[in-house]
Every structure is written in structure tokens, then in C-alpha cells.
Design a protein around this motif. Sequence first.
Motif, short mmCIF file in Angstrom:
data_model
loop_
_atom_site.label_atom_id
_atom_site.label_comp_id
_atom_site.label_asym_id
_atom_site.label_seq_id
_atom_site.Cartn_x
_atom_site.Cartn_y
_atom_site.Cartn_z
N GLU A 1 -87.72 62.13 3.23
CA GLU A 1 -87.02 63.41 3.31
C GLU A 1 -88.04 64.55 3.32
OE1 GLU A 1 -83.77 66.27 1.08
OE2 GLU A 1 -83.90 64.15 0.49
N LYS A 2 -87.94 65.42 4.33
CA LYS A 2 -88.87 66.53 4.49
C LYS A 2 -88.12 67.86 4.49
CE LYS A 2 -92.84 64.30 5.31
NZ LYS A 2 -94.14 64.56 4.61
N THR A 3 -87.03 67.93 3.77
CA THR A 3 -86.20 69.13 3.76
C THR A 3 -86.98 70.36 3.30
OG1 THR A 3 -84.26 67.77 3.30
CG2 THR A 3 -84.09 70.13 2.84
N ARG A 4 -87.65 70.25 2.17
CA ARG A 4 -88.39 71.39 1.62
C ARG A 4 -89.53 71.78 2.54
NH1 ARG A 4 -92.96 71.71 -0.96
NH2 ARG A 4 -93.07 69.44 -1.25
N GLU A 5 -90.29 70.78 3.00
CA GLU A 5 -91.43 71.06 3.87
C GLU A 5 -90.99 71.71 5.18
OE1 GLU A 5 -92.46 67.35 1.45
OE2 GLU A 5 -90.69 68.31 2.33
N ALA A 6 -89.76 71.40 5.61
CA ALA A 6 -89.26 71.95 6.87
C ALA A 6 -88.73 73.36 6.73
CB ALA A 6 -88.18 71.04 7.44
N GLY A 7 -88.70 73.89 5.51
CA GLY A 7 -88.23 75.25 5.29
C GLY A 7 -86.72 75.38 5.28
N LEU A 8 -86.02 74.30 4.95
CA LEU A 8 -84.56 74.31 4.99
C LEU A 8 -83.92 74.53 3.63
CD1 LEU A 8 -84.07 71.27 7.42
CD2 LEU A 8 -83.95 73.71 7.98
N THR A 9 -84.70 74.62 2.58
CA THR A 9 -84.15 74.77 1.24
C THR A 9 -83.25 76.00 1.15
OG1 THR A 9 -86.13 73.75 0.29
CG2 THR A 9 -84.73 75.02 -1.20
N GLY A 10 -82.06 75.80 0.60
CA GLY A 10 -81.10 76.89 0.43
C GLY A 10 -80.08 76.97 1.54
N LEU A 11 -80.32 76.27 2.64
CA LEU A 11 -79.33 76.23 3.72
C LEU A 11 -78.34 75.12 3.38
CD1 LEU A 11 -81.63 76.72 6.82
CD2 LEU A 11 -80.13 78.39 5.74
N THR A 12 -77.18 75.49 2.92
CA THR A 12 -76.22 74.55 2.37
C THR A 12 -74.92 74.55 3.19
OG1 THR A 12 -75.39 76.25 0.86
CG2 THR A 12 -77.14 74.81 0.04
N GLY A 13 -74.07 73.57 2.88
CA GLY A 13 -72.76 73.49 3.52
C GLY A 13 -72.89 73.05 4.97
N GLY A 14 -71.76 73.12 5.66
CA GLY A 14 -71.72 72.73 7.07
C GLY A 14 -71.00 71.42 7.25
N LEU A 15 -69.79 71.46 7.82
CA LEU A 15 -69.05 70.23 8.06
C LEU A 15 -69.54 69.53 9.31
CD1 LEU A 15 -66.78 68.33 7.28
CD2 LEU A 15 -65.18 69.81 8.50
N ASN A 16 -70.11 70.28 10.24
CA ASN A 16 -70.53 69.67 11.50
C ASN A 16 -71.85 70.27 11.94
OD1 ASN A 16 -70.45 68.07 13.77
ND2 ASN A 16 -68.79 69.16 14.78
N THR A 17 -72.60 69.50 12.71
CA THR A 17 -73.88 69.96 13.26
C THR A 17 -74.02 69.41 14.68
OG1 THR A 17 -75.02 68.00 12.39
CG2 THR A 17 -75.04 69.97 11.01
N ASN A 18 -74.79 70.08 15.50
CA ASN A 18 -75.23 69.50 16.77
C ASN A 18 -76.61 70.02 17.11
OD1 ASN A 18 -74.75 72.08 17.95
ND2 ASN A 18 -72.66 71.51 18.49
N HIS A 19 -77.28 69.34 18.04
CA HIS A 19 -78.65 69.73 18.36
C HIS A 19 -78.82 69.96 19.85
CE1 HIS A 19 -78.56 65.29 18.47
NE2 HIS A 19 -79.51 65.35 19.38
#
Length: 705
Positions: A241-259
Motif C-alpha cells: 500500500e502506497k497511499t501516503r506516499e502517493a499523496g492521497l491521505t485525507g481523500l476519503t469516501g467515494g462509492l465509485n471510481t474510474n480511471h
Amino acid sequence: MVKLLQEAYAKIDPMQVPFYSNSLRAQHFKSQMESGADPSQQFVTNLQYAYELLSAGKNEQAVVEFEKLLDAVNQSGGNPKYVYQVKKLLALSYIRLGEASNCIDRYNDQSCLMPIQGKGVYTVTESSRSAIQLYESMLKEQPEDYETIWMLNFAYMTLGEYPQKVPKQWLIPASSFKSDFDLPPFKNIASKIGVGTVGLSGGACVEDFNNDGLLDIIASSWGVKDQLRFYVNNGDGSFTEKTREAGLTGLTGGLNTNHTDYNNDGFMDVFVMRGAWYEASGKIPNSLLKNNGDGTFTDVTVEAGLLSYAPTQASVWADFNLDGWLDLFIGNESGQGFTNPCEFYINNHDGTFTNRINEMGLGGVLAYIKGCAAGDVNNDGWPDLYISTLNSSNLLLINNGITADGLVSFQDATRQAGVGEPVVGFPCWMFDFNNDGWEDIMATGFGVPDGKVAAYLATLNFKGQFAGGNPHLYINNGDSTFRDIYKAAGLDEAMFVMGSNYGDLDNDGWLDCYFGTGAPGLTAIVPNKMFRNNQGKTFQDVTTTGGFGHLQKGHGVGFGDFDNDGDQDIFAVIGGAMEGDVFGDAFFLNPIGNRKSWINLKLIGTTSNRAAIGARVKLTVVNKGGVERSIYNTVSTGGSFGGNSLALEVGLDDAVKIKELEIRWPNATRTVSTYNNVEIDRFVKITEGVEQLEYLNPKSFDFLQ
């Protein structure tokens, strides 16, 4: 964005959203109980308090409160209606307590797979036995309570006593779970490889986010405090898991995602959708996460011009005006007392977007939108749009091209095409089910208009009494009309479909599909479903033999070849809506490997959008007997509630060579590239406008088992 999210969440009144924070709702009802106000409402208040404890995952406390309520009702004269209601909720509390004690606390790779057997059978059994006593007493009073019949059979399964000890009058026969085709079992190895995070419902993106030739994962969980997570494929059978290193900390929630690759820089970006199901309280911003190409992401929602506040779980990226840049349609949720227009963002080619929904004549599309998909259904080169709604007819909007003022023109073709059902819809997608070169439509259902719950409908299914709520499979006739073959295809079961997607399980060149099923209710303990495409004629249920029948709610699904061995594995976000309805995500390892031929195509657009979304591929293959066949595929992330890799991982069945590979690029001139005698069982990179294709040699490995 972190600050904007915190501000939006702080405005939500938990008493207006049944699944925002069940713990806070429980505190509210407890305060009412303790105040002693309005004695005539005391039973209802106590019942609500106990139910919110159950929904919050405080199962032992819920058992205590429901037992107290049952005693109180019996002592007051025992109104049969109230007694039955409390018994049902008390039994459910025992069921949930058993699930937590066994499926979560004592998890193994067979946990919560229906039919429960082997290592999935509970070792802590007291809760299931208590539930059985209650269910049997209830069925003696109401023998046609199909919801309770389902729960009784499930409870016996957890003890390893199904079917032999289930009373015959309420037995769902074991033959009901028999698969139509003998598919090798796909083992769930999520917890062993580092992607089995426990959470609620959410989205999934399967993609090579760091361009190292290995597929990574981004997954969300819709709880307002639930962190978006980024898992990097280590290429050794594990993820980090690289969540913190990717700068995503604090981005919460979201029922759906796409790329997607919205800025054509060669790095895949991510769009996170929030606020779904919150109705008037769903004024929560979405997020566009720019991939910086160095392992980090930046939330550029505001700078890109995409900031809005509306309940959203449906969006689709496509180059609707064929200018080489991806545009974005967002389907928001509108209903009684809350109106949220859709959004249609045209890409400005500079990292920003402009919402042109009104100028394009689509500002009046107001519905409880739960899914949307783009695809070229009439083969004219322009991406069309299909919209799935919860309480009204679905919509098919045909793209008529560019108007004189440079906007995209759409025409509502729903009635002519005959693709408006189901009325209670959810995820959808376009794919070529029968390999005839025309895009077909899958429009799934989410129950029936009269509100029958998932467990009730599941019992009806196994009795052969189909009540609606089934998916609809629309086959393209090639003349702007479709025919619905759901019944002939074997899709007549009622299914509460949520997260779902399609891929090729066995590399036979026919696209299969996985339905994540369930509903917010805690009795929606129904299996997720996997269907194998039987040569474009029918779907074969392979749920049981394949090991896919997860009983916890299924959400975002992504197919992808994570270990580069030529077959597609599956990542699925597992978890429900209520605060306590959590579970670990699943990773199903494909055991088929190189038993059949395959090819992995990475397309790079130049005149077309860089990600080549919308590119149409035709493979003409030949087997050793000299028999030719055509296999069709389209570059996309798949279903509207899922996120496949944008690489085309195509099964070739028994082919010994690819006679011809044809690509129709998604650009204004419909450029066609043709390659002859392409090698099979290879990873291939094809760049638009380059005559020579490039064979790649990405690292392959075995997953830890």
C-alpha cells in the motif's frame, strides 16, 4: 479537497441519511429513550435504537436490546405483529454476530462463499443455532415468509448441516446451487497478497498506474472517514500500500471510481464519485486525481473546472467530439425533493473542462442515475451514451456528431431501439456479447418496483418463480434496434446487481460477466454471481464451481492480468452500506493460465486520445484445423461500476495464429490500422500511425498461495 470534503461531511444530518453514521443515529434514539418523552412511542424508539446498533456493527449490544424488547412485547400481551418483527431482527442480530465471529475474525479463503462448505463452515456456532430456533418458530407462524426461508437455509449452511437438517418444507434444494459449467475454482488470495482491506462498498480501478508493466489497484470505501487506497504491484506475488506516499491521505469516501488519461500525458488518472444515495444530503464534491508520473497524485478538481456538489456514482469518459481529448459525462441523482442536473464536460485540451450540458440539449435529463456507458452502437464512429436509472426508463442517446457551433448533438433513441428496461436499474455496459462486430448492451436490475427484498427474491429464484428484477441483455440488430434475450440467455433471475464487470475467464474469446450483488438491507445475504459466455448464445452460471459466490455485498470489480501469465484475475471491493456491514476485499486468482491462446494489446493513441478509449479491435484468428473466427473487443474500463485495465487482454481459444489484427481508432477520420500474422501469447504495444507493432516482455511471476 480534503478541507472541502470535511466541510461537506460536517453539514450532513445523520438523521436524514439512513446509512451515514449508524452509531450517531443510535445515540440519537438512545437519548430519546432516556428522556422518557412520549411513552406511546417508546416501543418504536427502542426498536430503532436496537436496529441502529445492529447496523453499526454492535451486534452483541443489538442482541441484548432485541431480547429485552421481545420480553417487553410478550409481557404486554404479545401483539403478534410486533413479536414477529422483533424476532426477525433478533435472529438477524445473531446472524450478524456469527458472521463477524467467523467470516471476519476467523477469515480464510472459503469464508462467506455460498454454498458454505469446507473451511467456510463456522467454528463458533452458538449464534447460528440461536437464529435457527427463532427462524423455525417464525416459519411455523408464517410458512410463506420467503425472506426467513432463505435466512434459515443460510444458518444451517454455516453449521455444515445443510441440506440434511433443514426441515423439508423449507429446504432450498442443493441442486439450486449447481453450476452450468465446470469451471476450475478461482482462489481468493486477497488477504495473503496485501489487498484484503476491510471496508464498506466502494469503487475499484485496475491499471498500471506507474507504467512499470504491472497492474496496480486503487480502491475506495464510501464511509466519509474511509481512506482511498493505492496498492502497488511488487511483481513478486504481493502488493504494497502506497497511499501516503502517493499523496492521497485525507481523500476519503467515494462509492465509485474510474480511471482515464484525461490530459494525454501517458499516465492514468482517477476520478472519484461521491454523495450517491444521500439524496438531498449528497452535496459532496467529486475528485479528479492527476497522476504526476512519479508515484504521486494531485487532486486537481478545482483547477480543472470539475468542482460541483451533487450526489454522484455514475460517470463515463469518452472522446464524444473526436478531437483527440477525452470528455466526461456525469450522471447525478435526482428524485422527489432534490434535483441535480447531469454534467457534460468538454475537454479544453489544457487540463481544464467546461460543462456544456445545457448547450448540448441534455440539461433536462433528470433522473436517479445509477449507471452510464459509452460505446458506438451504430458503427458510425461517434460514441453514443447509455444511461441507467433507478426509478424510470433507461436512456439511449445517439451521438449525431458535431453541430455548426462545434457542440456534440445527441438524439434520444430509447423507444426506437427498445432498450428502456429495467425500470429499477443499476450498473450497465456496452460490449460485443456475440462477436458480430456490433456493440450490445447489458442493463442490470436492482430489485423490483414493489420493494421485495433480496433474500425473498433469492428464494423465489430457486423455486423457479421469477418475479422480475433480472438483467436485460440487449443484442444489437445492426439497424438501430435491439432485441432483449435475457430469458433465452439464462438471465431470468432477480438480482440486486451493484458493482460488476466483464472479462474473459477462460480465454475462449467470449466475454463473461461478474455481478456483485446485494442491497443495503442486512438480510441481503445472497451470493455474487459469475456467468460464462457460452459462444454468444447463452450465459452459464459458474458461480459455485468457480468459487465466486461471495455472500457479502459486491461492489467495484476489475478484471486484469496481474501476474502477466496470459489470463485475467479479478479484484472486487466487498462491503455494504451500513456502518457495520464491512468485509475484506477479494482477489480471485485465475487458475487457467496458458491452457488457451491469448494476446495482450496496449494501444497508444496519437491523433486519437492517448489512452485509445473507444478503439475497436477485430482479431481474425485461425486454429490448427484451419478454421477462422473473428473476435471483437473495445478499449474501455468496462462496466459502469467497475474498472478494468485499459489494456485489451483478449482470449483466443484454440488459435494458432492471428491472421489479421484490425484497429479502428477513435478519431474523426476513423483511421484503420491492419497488422498481419501477429504472434499469439504475446504482449503487444501498438501506436497509432506507426506501421510496426512492438512486442513487449513484461515481468511475469507466480502469486503467493
